[in-house]
Structures are given as C-alpha cells and as structure tokens.
Enzyme design. Structure first.
Site, PDB file in Angstrom:
ATOM      1  CG  HIS A  47      -4.128   0.620  -8.276  1.00  0.00           C
ATOM      2  ND1 HIS A  47      -5.463   0.543  -8.011  1.00  0.00           N
ATOM      3  CD2 HIS A  47      -3.600   1.474  -7.370  1.00  0.00           C
ATOM      4  CE1 HIS A  47      -5.735   1.332  -6.997  1.00  0.00           C
ATOM      5  NE2 HIS A  47      -4.629   1.908  -6.578  1.00  0.00           N
TER       6      HIS A  47
ATOM      7  CG  HIS B 145      -2.082   0.815   1.283  1.00  0.00           C
ATOM      8  ND1 HIS B 145      -2.424   1.661   0.265  1.00  0.00           N
ATOM      9  CD2 HIS B 145      -3.014   1.042   2.263  1.00  0.00           C
ATOM     10  CE1 HIS B 145      -3.499   2.349   0.603  1.00  0.00           C
ATOM     11  NE2 HIS B 145      -3.879   1.990   1.827  1.00  0.00           N
TER      12      HIS B 145
ATOM     13  CG  ASP C 186       2.845   4.486  -3.669  1.00  0.00           C
ATOM     14  OD1 ASP C 186       2.776   5.574  -3.095  1.00  0.00           O
ATOM     15  OD2 ASP C 186       2.081   3.534  -3.432  1.00  0.00           O
TER      16      ASP C 186
HETATM   17  N1  CMC Z   1       5.254  -6.501 -10.412  1.00  0.00           N
HETATM   18  C1  CMC Z   1       5.180  -7.688 -11.059  1.00  0.00           C
HETATM   19  N2  CMC Z   1       4.067  -8.417 -11.168  1.00  0.00           N
HETATM   20  C2  CMC Z   1       2.966  -7.933 -10.598  1.00  0.00           C
HETATM   21  C3  CMC Z   1       2.947  -6.700  -9.912  1.00  0.00           C
HETATM   22  C4  CMC Z   1       4.159  -5.978  -9.843  1.00  0.00           C
HETATM   23  N3  CMC Z   1       4.211  -4.803  -9.213  1.00  0.00           N
HETATM   24  N4  CMC Z   1       1.703  -6.448  -9.446  1.00  0.00           N
HETATM   25  C5  CMC Z   1       0.954  -7.496  -9.811  1.00  0.00           C
HETATM   26  N5  CMC Z   1       1.712  -8.393 -10.522  1.00  0.00           N
HETATM   27  C6  CMC Z   1       1.252  -9.626 -11.143  1.00  0.00           C
HETATM   28  C7  CMC Z   1       0.915 -10.680 -10.105  1.00  0.00           C
HETATM   29  O1  CMC Z   1       2.032 -11.460  -9.781  1.00  0.00           O
HETATM   30  C8  CMC Z   1      -0.170 -11.457 -10.805  1.00  0.00           C
HETATM   31  O2  CMC Z   1       0.449 -12.269 -11.785  1.00  0.00           O
HETATM   32  P1  CMC Z   1      -0.150 -13.740 -12.115  1.00  0.00           P
HETATM   33  O3  CMC Z   1      -1.508 -13.482 -12.692  1.00  0.00           O
HETATM   34  O4  CMC Z   1       0.817 -14.330 -13.070  1.00  0.00           O
HETATM   35  O5  CMC Z   1      -0.213 -14.446 -10.803  1.00  0.00           O
HETATM   36  C9  CMC Z   1      -0.952 -10.382 -11.583  1.00  0.00           C
HETATM   37  O6  CMC Z   1       0.018  -9.332 -11.825  1.00  0.00           O
HETATM   38  C10 CMC Z   1      -2.150  -9.828 -10.832  1.00  0.00           C
HETATM   39  O7  CMC Z   1      -1.681  -9.301  -9.578  1.00  0.00           O
HETATM   40  P2  CMC Z   1      -2.424  -9.416  -8.193  1.00  0.00           P
HETATM   41  O8  CMC Z   1      -1.395  -9.591  -7.133  1.00  0.00           O
HETATM   42  O9  CMC Z   1      -3.527 -10.413  -8.293  1.00  0.00           O
HETATM   43  O10 CMC Z   1      -3.070  -7.970  -8.093  1.00  0.00           O
HETATM   44  P3  CMC Z   1      -3.710  -7.311  -6.805  1.00  0.00           P
HETATM   45  O11 CMC Z   1      -4.833  -6.465  -7.294  1.00  0.00           O
HETATM   46  O12 CMC Z   1      -4.012  -8.313  -5.764  1.00  0.00           O
HETATM   47  O13 CMC Z   1      -2.518  -6.397  -6.229  1.00  0.00           O
HETATM   48  C11 CMC Z   1      -1.063  -4.584  -5.855  1.00  0.00           C
HETATM   49  C12 CMC Z   1      -2.413  -5.031  -6.440  1.00  0.00           C
HETATM   50  C13 CMC Z   1      -0.983  -3.065  -5.907  1.00  0.00           C
HETATM   51  C14 CMC Z   1      -0.980  -5.029  -4.390  1.00  0.00           C
HETATM   52  C15 CMC Z   1       0.075  -5.233  -6.683  1.00  0.00           C
HETATM   53  O14 CMC Z   1      -0.005  -4.797  -8.016  1.00  0.00           O
HETATM   54  C16 CMC Z   1       1.446  -4.930  -6.095  1.00  0.00           C
HETATM   55  O15 CMC Z   1       1.886  -5.625  -5.191  1.00  0.00           O
HETATM   56  N6  CMC Z   1       2.163  -3.864  -6.618  1.00  0.00           N
HETATM   57  C17 CMC Z   1       3.454  -3.469  -6.062  1.00  0.00           C
HETATM   58  C18 CMC Z   1       3.252  -2.671  -4.792  1.00  0.00           C
HETATM   59  C19 CMC Z   1       2.712  -1.279  -5.071  1.00  0.00           C
HETATM   60  O16 CMC Z   1       3.208  -0.567  -5.939  1.00  0.00           O
HETATM   61  N7  CMC Z   1       1.705  -0.883  -4.283  1.00  0.00           N
HETATM   62  C20 CMC Z   1       1.121   0.469  -4.364  1.00  0.00           C
HETATM   63  C21 CMC Z   1      -0.289   0.415  -4.851  1.00  0.00           C
HETATM   64  S1  CMC Z   1      -0.932   2.016  -5.353  1.00  0.00           S
HETATM   65  C22 CMC Z   1      -0.936   3.063  -4.011  1.00  0.00           C
HETATM   66  C23 CMC Z   1      -1.445   2.539  -2.723  1.00  0.00           C
HETATM   67  O17 CMC Z   1      -2.409   1.781  -2.637  1.00  0.00           O
HETATM   68  O18 CMC Z   1      -0.868   2.899  -1.713  1.00  0.00           O
END
Ligand code: CMC
Length: 437
Positions: free
Chosen positions: A307, A268, A363
């Site tokens: 996201h 987050h 971010d």
């Molecule tokens: N780098 C590489 N792969 C990723 C990333 C990433 N940053 N984010 C998601 N994926 C992949 C994930 O591994 C999955 O792949 P597969 O389908 O092969 O298993 C696919 O994309 C879908 O991801 P998810 O984890 O199901 O997506 P989610 O909606 O549960 O997670 C998230 C959203 C923001 C937690 C995630 O994208 C993440 O961890 N990003 C990095 C951390 C980040 O930048 N967070 C800030 C979010 S925005 C501001 C805020 O909220 O504070």
C-alpha cells in the site's frame, strides 16, 4: 506551531528566502518567487504520482500509515465497524457527525426513496452484451444517470447537490445488482424499501420467485461491515479523480463514473479480482513457496499486498478477517482461504516483504468473502464501488465548498522538441514514432 518557516539558500543566485511552514507543509506556490532572473518562470516541484504532495485540505478521513490507523471524522474504523450500520457511517462521512436517532431515521428514509432506477436506465443496462464486465456496465450506467438528471450540472446549488448525493447513494446498489442479474440472464428485481440498505441490495441480487426476500442476518451484517470498511480512504487514486473531474464543475454522475473507472484498475479496487485469479493460479497450499519465489524474482506482484500509505498492517484487513469468519460460519469455508493464509504467513516472514513493508491490504481477504457469498470475481470491484461512492461524494462536496480549490491543472516538465519548421509530406522521412520508442 505558529510562525514556523523554512529558510532556503538558492546557490544559483546566493539569494535567501523564507517560506512559511504550516502543519509540516510548505505551499508549492511560495517557491515560485525563487528565480534566477526576471525571465525565469520560478521554481516548481516535480512529484510524479503525488508521492509527497498534499492536493487538498480534508477533514474526512485520517490515516497514519506507519501506525496502521484509519479514522472517519475522528472515529476509529474498528469502533465504527463494530457498532454502526453502513448508512450511519455514510451520514458521518458526509456530514461530519454521527446522526441522532431522528436524523438516522430520516436519512434512511431519504436514501431508501431514491433506490429506484428510471425504466429507461434499466433498458440502457439491457443493451449490454450478456458477458459484459459488470464494472464496465456500472461505470457507464452511473455516467448515464447524468442524462436523467440534467439539473445535477448546477453544482454550486447546495440543495441540488444534496439531492444528487442522495440519489447516487440510493441508486448505486440497484445498478450493481442489475449488472449482476444481467450477467446471469435473470430478470431485474425492484428495490424493497422495508429492508435495510444492505438487505435490500441482497434482495435485488438474489430474490427469485419468493414473494418476500428474507436475507440471512449474519451475511447482511458481514456485507454491511465490508461496506463500512470500504466507504472512504482519503486521497487515493479514485478520490483524486473524483476531485479532479469535479473541479471542472462536471456533474457528480460523470464524476463518480470517472472515479469508478479509476477504481477498476488492478492496482486499486480491481486488486480484489486479481487476488482471486492469483489464488486460482497458485491452486494449492504447497505451491505457495514457489509462487512467492517467482514474485521475488520480479515476475508479477503479490496481489492484495502493499500500500502507498500503510507501511504497517492495514487495519481494515484485520476486521475483514473477522467478517470472513462470520461469513464462513454461514456459507462454509472458501477453500481459497487456506492458500491465502499460507501466502500471508510466508510473506510476513520473508525478508523481501518485511524490508519493503508489504502487508495484506483490504483487497487480500475481501475477494475470498465475496466468493463465499456467491459472487464471481468480476463483481468484486463493483462491490467496492457501492460504499466508496459515499467517500467520493464527501470528497467532492468538500472540494466544491473549499474556496482554495480551483480547476485541477498540474504543471509539467516539457521534454519534447524545441520549435521546428513544418516539413511537407513529400519531403518527410520515416522516423521512429514516439509511441513505439
Ligand atoms: N508484490 C510484490 N512486490 C511489491 C508489491 C506486491 N504487491 N507491492 C510493491 N512491491 C514492491 C515494488 O516492486 C517495489 O520494490 P523495489 O523497491 O524493489 O522496486 C517496492 O515494493 C515499493 O513498491 P511501489 O510500487 O513503489 O509502491 P507504490 O506505493 O507505488 O504501490 C501499490 C502501491 C498498492 C500500487 C502496490 O503495492 C501494488 O501494486 N500492490 C498490488 C496491488 C494491490 O493490492 N492494490 C490494492 C491497494 S489497497 C486498496 C485500493 O487502493 O484499492
């Protein structure tokens, strides 16, 4: 559309049900009537991580993740970032309308007069170790305000609620600035009420021996815009925590502290700190392709990318890039920018990221700006928490006033043992423990 309904045929019983559909949503409680017999509890939904569940009705923030739209109270984020100050946007988020000139004046006056911390709160902060993480200090100090204002527990009194909202918005920059000064070992600087919200924050961060602090207007404006972009983001992880903790009628100080704790996680608000660590690890532009390959192979994530809601470019990231140019014009370019731009360029052309709709989020660039402004990465999430306090409080206020809301209490699917008899200690054999499984 009026009178829309969903027809459900339960193949277990051949019974037929009609469930009303309103704004594309069915009520989970309408499924409870679907039973296999009188002993059956009724149908529930299972939705870990709230992937497809609306937990509230809200009129504050609108996001269309596919189109990359973000609006506060109907106003597009780019218009607000261009034309408003942060406090103007804070008023809009909390009260639903942009303030008139007179309303804005008294609102600014009100917030300004709540920027001071009680001296005992200042001393509370002094108790932290010299190397305490600023986010830990921020969370604990916000929670500690609950002891200073016990009347805050009366969450059903609108006037008392309003007072705590003003206090919290006024005091979070002071707490944030004190955590920063504490980690540097510098004396705390008292608020200067002649300055704007953001300018005063800069004063409390950076004033040294000069009798009056004069902030660089370009940097103050850039920080104000960053605050506007971070002010609310509908039902994200920390807003959901704010609502959940507040639903037990806990006071707003401990509820904001809980929300800030949720924000601190690396998935987050803590992501901005992680982005900088990642850019440090990459080290130079020519090492970007190898890093991306590593992420694609399943080793780590590209921090600041992806996201839950935005499956198109995050509209805040676009405005942040513009703010970055303003900051770099005053401070000189952050050398990390080159690596970040290369990372973005390659990732946006790569099938892995295109297929998963992974774009830079808010971010990704904010940390690079904060670093150019002179902050260490461990301060970044605190800078996110200051403006987001407004969003948390608006979500909290809306929850308290919503007659449909009750204490948040999800259901579970129990997967543990059925009933078993107690075993005396001398008869027990060592079992593999649940936590180690
Ligand atoms: N780098 C590489 N792969 C990723 C990333 C990433 N940053 N984010 C998601 N994926 C992949 C994930 O591994 C999955 O792949 P597969 O389908 O092969 O298993 C696919 O994309 C879908 O991801 P998810 O984890 O199901 O997506 P989610 O909606 O549960 O997670 C998230 C959203 C923001 C937690 C995630 O994208 C993440 O961890 N990003 C990095 C951390 C980040 O930048 N967070 C800030 C979010 S925005 C501001 C805020 O909220 O504070």
């Amino acid at each position: 559309m009026a009178n829309e309904a969903l027809r459900i045929l339960d193949e277990r019983t051949n019974a037929d049900y009609s469930v009303p559909v309103n704004q594309g949503v069915i009520r989970a409680m309408d499924l409870r009537q679907i039973k296999t017999g009188p002993e059956d509890f009724g149908l529930m939904t299972y939705d870990p991580a709230f992937m497809n569940t609306a937990s509230c009705k809200s009129a504050i923030t609108f996001i269309d993740g596919d189109k990359g739209i973000l609006r506060y109270r109907g106003y597009p984020i780019d218009q607000l970032a261009e034309k408003c100050t942060f406090l103007e946007v804070a008023y809009l988020i909390l009260y639903g309308e942009l303030p008139t000139e007179q309303q804005l004046k008294s609102w600014m006056n009100e917030i300004t007069h709540h920027t001071m911390l009680h001296e005992t709160t200042k001393r509370f902060l002094e108790g932290f170790r010299y190397d305490a993480h600023p986010m830990g200090m921020f969370i604990s100090t916000v929670a500690a305000l609950s002891t200073v204002y016990p009347e805050a527990r009366d969450v059903h009194d609108p006037e008392k609620r309003k007072l705590q909202i003003h206090r919290l918005i006024g005091k979070v920059p002071t707490i944030a600035a004190y955590t920063y000064r504490h980690s540097l070992g510098f004396p705390y600087v008292y608020p200067d009420n002649d300055l704007s919200y953001t300018e005063n924050f800069m004063n409390m961060l950076w004033r040294m021996a000069e009798p009056k602090y004069h902030p660089n207007p370009a940097l103050a404006r850039a920080l104000d815009i960053l605050f506007i972009l971070h002010a609310d983001h509908e039902q994200n992880c920390s807003a959901n925590v704010m609502r959940a903790v507040g639903s037990s009628q806990a006071d707003p100080y401990v509820s904001v502290a809980a929300a800030a704790a949720a924000l601190s996680g690396p998935l987050h608000g803590g992501a901005n700190e992680e982005v900088l660590k990642m850019l440090d690890e990459i080290g130079s532009k020519n090492r970007v392709p190898a890093y991306i390959e590593q992420v694609k192979a399943g080793h780590g994530k590209l921090m600041g990318f992806g996201h839950r809601i935005y499956k198109n470019y995050d509209p805040r990231a676009r405005i942040i890039k513009w703010a970055a140019d303003q900051v770099f014009a005053a401070t000189g370019k952050n050398p990390k920018l080159e690596i970040a731009l290369e990372l973005e360029r390659i990732a946006l052309e790569d099938e892995y990221f295109i297929h998963r709709k992974l774009y830079p989020n808010v971010d990704f660039y904010s940390g690079i700006i904060y670093q150019a402004l002179g902050f260490k990465p461990d301060m970044f999430t605190v800078l996110f928490a200051i403006p987001r306090t407004v969003g948390w409080l608006a979500q909290w206020q809306e929850m308290i006033e919503d007659p449909e809301q009750k204490i948040a209490r999800p259901r579970q699917i129990y997967t543990g043992y059925a009933e078993r008899n107690f075993v005396a200690i001398e008869k027990r054999v060592e079992q593999k423990l649940a936590a180690a499984r």
